[in-house]
Design a protein around this motif. Structure first.
Motif, mmCIF file in Angstrom:
data_model
loop_
_atom_site.group_PDB
_atom_site.id
_atom_site.type_symbol
_atom_site.label_atom_id
_atom_site.label_comp_id
_atom_site.label_asym_id
_atom_site.label_seq_id
_atom_site.Cartn_x
_atom_site.Cartn_y
_atom_site.Cartn_z
ATOM 1 N N LYS A 100 -47.031 25.810 -46.896
ATOM 2 C CA LYS A 100 -47.209 25.953 -48.348
ATOM 3 C C LYS A 100 -46.833 27.365 -48.808
ATOM 4 O O LYS A 100 -46.167 27.540 -49.825
ATOM 5 N N GLY A 101 -47.230 28.379 -48.063
ATOM 6 C CA GLY A 101 -46.881 29.759 -48.395
ATOM 7 C C GLY A 101 -45.391 30.007 -48.293
ATOM 8 O O GLY A 101 -44.810 30.682 -49.138
ATOM 9 N N GLN A 102 -44.786 29.469 -47.234
ATOM 10 C CA GLN A 102 -43.336 29.626 -47.077
ATOM 11 C C GLN A 102 -42.618 28.964 -48.243
ATOM 12 O O GLN A 102 -41.653 29.519 -48.796
ATOM 13 N N LEU A 103 -43.074 27.786 -48.610
ATOM 14 C CA LEU A 103 -42.445 27.049 -49.709
ATOM 15 C C LEU A 103 -42.617 27.800 -51.041
ATOM 16 O O LEU A 103 -41.677 27.919 -51.821
ATOM 17 N N ALA A 104 -43.815 28.327 -51.280
ATOM 18 C CA ALA A 104 -44.058 29.084 -52.521
ATOM 19 C C ALA A 104 -43.121 30.292 -52.589
ATOM 20 O O ALA A 104 -42.581 30.617 -53.647
ATOM 21 N N SER A 105 -42.900 30.963 -51.462
ATOM 22 C CA SER A 105 -41.986 32.105 -51.437
ATOM 23 C C SER A 105 -40.559 31.684 -51.758
ATOM 24 O O SER A 105 -39.842 32.381 -52.476
ATOM 25 N N LEU A 106 -40.149 30.538 -51.223
ATOM 26 C CA LEU A 106 -38.800 30.038 -51.517
ATOM 27 C C LEU A 106 -38.628 29.748 -52.997
ATOM 28 O O LEU A 106 -37.591 30.072 -53.582
ATOM 29 N N VAL A 107 -39.631 29.142 -53.601
ATOM 30 C CA VAL A 107 -39.555 28.801 -55.024
ATOM 31 C C VAL A 107 -39.407 30.071 -55.855
ATOM 32 O O VAL A 107 -38.629 30.118 -56.801
ATOM 33 N N GLU A 108 -40.109 31.136 -55.486
ATOM 34 C CA GLU A 108 -40.009 32.406 -56.204
ATOM 35 C C GLU A 108 -38.635 33.041 -56.061
ATOM 36 O O GLU A 108 -38.140 33.685 -56.981
ATOM 37 N N LEU A 109 -38.001 32.872 -54.899
ATOM 38 C CA LEU A 109 -36.712 33.507 -54.636
ATOM 39 C C LEU A 109 -35.544 32.821 -55.355
ATOM 40 O O LEU A 109 -34.548 33.460 -55.643
ATOM 41 N N LEU A 110 -35.662 31.540 -55.582
ATOM 42 C CA LEU A 110 -34.528 30.807 -56.182
ATOM 43 C C LEU A 110 -34.436 31.013 -57.671
ATOM 44 O O LEU A 110 -35.351 31.238 -58.354
ATOM 45 N N ASN A 154 -34.967 29.207 -37.011
ATOM 46 C CA ASN A 154 -35.939 29.813 -36.084
ATOM 47 C C ASN A 154 -37.376 29.461 -36.455
ATOM 48 O O ASN A 154 -38.270 30.293 -36.395
ATOM 49 N N GLY A 155 -37.575 28.214 -36.898
ATOM 50 C CA GLY A 155 -38.915 27.741 -37.216
ATOM 51 C C GLY A 155 -39.437 28.134 -38.578
ATOM 52 O O GLY A 155 -40.567 27.811 -38.931
ATOM 53 N N LYS A 156 -38.637 28.827 -39.377
ATOM 54 C CA LYS A 156 -39.051 29.255 -40.719
ATOM 55 C C LYS A 156 -38.232 28.528 -41.779
ATOM 56 O O LYS A 156 -37.033 28.312 -41.609
ATOM 57 N N LEU A 157 -38.900 28.176 -42.874
ATOM 58 C CA LEU A 157 -38.205 27.484 -43.954
ATOM 59 C C LEU A 157 -37.276 28.434 -44.691
ATOM 60 O O LEU A 157 -37.613 29.585 -44.951
ATOM 61 N N ARG A 158 -36.131 27.924 -45.043
ATOM 62 C CA ARG A 158 -35.143 28.629 -45.850
ATOM 63 C C ARG A 158 -34.757 27.702 -46.996
ATOM 64 O O ARG A 158 -34.845 26.488 -46.884
ATOM 65 N N GLY A 159 -34.308 28.258 -48.062
ATOM 66 C CA GLY A 159 -33.962 27.475 -49.239
ATOM 67 C C GLY A 159 -32.709 26.654 -49.051
ATOM 68 O O GLY A 159 -32.090 26.662 -47.988
ATOM 69 N N PRO A 160 -32.338 25.940 -50.098
ATOM 70 C CA PRO A 160 -31.096 25.179 -50.056
ATOM 71 C C PRO A 160 -29.908 26.136 -49.875
ATOM 72 O O PRO A 160 -29.981 27.298 -50.279
ATOM 73 N N VAL A 161 -28.884 25.649 -49.271
ATOM 74 C CA VAL A 161 -27.688 26.456 -49.021
ATOM 75 C C VAL A 161 -26.868 26.522 -50.311
ATOM 76 O O VAL A 161 -26.436 25.497 -50.834
ATOM 77 N N ALA A 162 -26.674 27.727 -50.832
ATOM 78 C CA ALA A 162 -26.008 27.909 -52.122
ATOM 79 C C ALA A 162 -24.605 27.300 -52.147
ATOM 80 O O ALA A 162 -24.203 26.717 -53.158
ATOM 81 N N HIS A 214 -31.342 20.083 -41.336
ATOM 82 C CA HIS A 214 -30.667 21.185 -40.641
ATOM 83 C C HIS A 214 -31.727 22.167 -40.146
ATOM 84 O O HIS A 214 -32.424 22.763 -40.940
ATOM 85 N N GLY A 215 -31.853 22.295 -38.867
ATOM 86 C CA GLY A 215 -32.762 23.278 -38.291
ATOM 87 C C GLY A 215 -34.029 22.709 -37.692
ATOM 88 O O GLY A 215 -34.735 23.386 -36.983
ATOM 89 N N GLY A 216 -34.342 21.480 -38.019
ATOM 90 C CA GLY A 216 -35.501 20.850 -37.391
ATOM 91 C C GLY A 216 -36.818 21.174 -38.061
ATOM 92 O O GLY A 216 -36.918 21.254 -39.272
ATOM 93 N N MET A 217 -37.851 21.385 -37.245
ATOM 94 C CA MET A 217 -39.215 21.509 -37.737
ATOM 95 C C MET A 217 -39.639 22.961 -37.920
ATOM 96 O O MET A 217 -39.310 23.824 -37.112
#
Length: 74
Positions: free
Chosen positions: A64-74, A19-27, A55-58
């Protein structure tokens, strides 16, 4: 790959978009999540306005903020 002239990250399978938002790698399909996290950290220095995932498009908007959040979650 980073396309500097377009400020766009072409992330391939490093992460996915939903839905247009970055998500991390699929576990389930990522055998080494710590290594995947390191890979995502490497993208943080880039100026990004968009990220294109296999997977999921653009995704756009505070990439950068979305990516930083993903890095913190993993």
């Amino acid at each position: 790959m980073y396309a500097a002239q377009y400020k766009t990250l072409i992330a391939g399978d490093a992460m996915h978009s939903a839905n247009g938002k970055l998500r991390g790698p699929v576990a389930q399909t990522t055998p080494d999540l710590p290594a995947a996290r390191k890979s995502l950290e490497a993208y943080l220095p880039y100026e990004m306005e968009a990220a294109i995932c296999f997977h999921g498009g653009m995704s756009t908007g505070d990439i950068k903020g979305q990516l930083a959040s993903l890095v913190e979650l993993l």
